[in-house]
Design a protein around this motif. Structure first.
Motif, short mmCIF file in Angstrom:
data_model
loop_
_atom_site.label_atom_id
_atom_site.label_comp_id
_atom_site.label_asym_id
_atom_site.label_seq_id
_atom_site.Cartn_x
_atom_site.Cartn_y
_atom_site.Cartn_z
N ASP A 63 -22.30 -42.13 44.88
CA ASP A 63 -21.21 -42.89 45.41
C ASP A 63 -21.41 -43.58 46.38
O ASP A 63 -20.55 -43.77 47.39
CB ASP A 63 -19.94 -41.66 45.71
CG ASP A 63 -19.83 -40.75 44.66
OD1 ASP A 63 -20.01 -40.98 43.51
OD2 ASP A 63 -19.35 -39.64 44.86
N ASP A 80 -21.50 -46.76 43.47
CA ASP A 80 -20.31 -46.06 43.06
C ASP A 80 -19.45 -47.04 41.93
O ASP A 80 -19.47 -48.28 41.96
CB ASP A 80 -19.38 -45.95 44.27
CG ASP A 80 -17.98 -45.06 43.67
OD1 ASP A 80 -18.32 -43.76 43.53
OD2 ASP A 80 -17.08 -45.60 43.65
N GLU A 88 -23.42 -46.76 38.52
CA GLU A 88 -22.60 -45.73 37.69
C GLU A 88 -21.20 -46.45 37.24
O GLU A 88 -20.85 -47.47 37.50
CB GLU A 88 -22.07 -44.86 39.01
CG GLU A 88 -22.79 -43.91 39.78
CD GLU A 88 -21.95 -42.86 40.27
OE1 GLU A 88 -21.59 -43.10 41.54
OE2 GLU A 88 -22.01 -41.68 39.92
#
Ligand code: C2E
Ligand code: MG
Ligand code: MG
Ligand code: MG
Length: 280
Positions: free
Chosen positions: A182, A204, A238
């Motif tokens: 993150d 993130d 991500e």
């Protein structure tokens, strides 16, 4: 008028609070049964090397199949597990399960298959020798440290007074890599990147969601990738859901991607099927 509005808000607010407190209490009681009742299982989400479109990494993500409530998201029960301290025994179960699976997949999927495992900051703080327990579990399975990546979050590195640095060092001494999850959403301080040895930065998904040429998010992603590479750190993006996001990140030099575009987190059997069907 202000008073009336205030009272309305008050009436609206209190039941919700009570309800959520009750729900949390019930969930925390249920959590105590969940391990023994075998209600947890792991899903695995492939982490794709963008330049080659190949996979030999995956992230393990826990799922809770509640007997009456159905599937509960980790976002809803991990915080409760952390508050109650149950996260330590759950964390150890996750590690054991993921390590055993990795043993099998190193033989069937890829000899260098590597598993990413999220470790809660609460376990780092409350169970200060859990890293030894984890290393013992690897040894018992004859699994090398290189097959494991530990995912931590930025908040953990804020904790100057704990034994976190030592625990991370002993993981790295065993060949285990460390990933900063993150990235960019917590208490980002670039000095952490100097102080701790980090192998991967995970951008993130909030930076990836609206990625477009010329956007601020694009500028941030590009800057993170350049900075990481100069520090010898690899980058994982991500939440890649579209081919356009993948292409922009690949062009920016991002090393790995993870997201629904490639695959959702899958139960072990379905994850194996992906490889059998050569869909990756
Ligand atoms: P995380 O570690 O950042 O995991 C990534 C989350 O993003 C996962 O949610 C994953 O399903 C989701 N995701 C992956 N690709 C996409 C995408 O393309 N789009 C969108 N919108 N989402 C995507 P999940 O599995 O619900 O887990 C949420 C969080 O719960 C995790 O965030 C992690 O902080 C925590 N968690 C999950 N499993 C574990 C675990 O085994 N141990 C610990 N300590 N925490 C866990
Ligand atoms: Mg993670
Ligand atoms: Mg993440
Ligand atoms: Mg996340």
């Amino acid at each position: 008028a202000a008073k009336r509005q205030g009272r309305n808000q008050y009436c609206f607010f209190i039941p919700t609070m009570q309800e959520s407190a009750q729900t949390r209490l019930r969930l925390s009681n249920d959590l105590r049964q969940a391990l023994a009742g075998q209600q947890f299982y792991l899903c695995y989400q492939p982490i794709v090397e963008l330049a080659t479109n190949t996979v030999h990494k995956a992230e393990a993500l826990i799922r809770w199949q509640h007997p009456t409530r159905g599937l509960i998201s980790p976002a809803d029960f991990i915080p409760i597990a952390e508050e109650t301290g149950l996260i330590c025994s759950i964390g150890n179960w996750i590690f054991q399960e993921a390590a055993e699976q990795t043993c099998r997949w190193r033989q069937s999927i890829h000899e260098k298959f590597q598993i990413s495992i999220n470790k809660s900051p609460v376990q780092f703080r409350n169970e200060r020798d859990s890293h030894r327990d984890w290393l013992n579990r690897l040894e018992a399975l004859s699994l090398s440290g290189q097959s494991v990546v530990i995912e931590i979050t930025e908040g953990l590195l804020l904790d100057a007074n704990s034994s976190v640095a030592e625990q991370l060092l002993s993981f790295r001494d065993a060949g285990i890599q460390v990933s900063l999850d993150d990235f960019g959403t917590g208490y980002s301080s670039l000095s952490y990147l100097k102080k701790f040895d980090i192998d991967y930065l995970k951008i993130d998904q909030s930076f990836v969601r609206n990625l477009a040429i010329g956007s601020d998010d694009m500028a941030l992603c590009e800057a993170i990738i350049v900075m990481a590479h100069k520090l010898g750190i690899k980058v994982i993006a991500e939440g890649i859901e579209t081919s356009s996001q993948r292409d922009l990140l690949t062009a920016a030099g991002c090393d790995f991607g993870q997201g629904y575009l490639f695959a959702k987190p899958l139960p072990a059997q379905e994850f194996e099927k992906l490889f059998a069907d050569c869909k990756l």
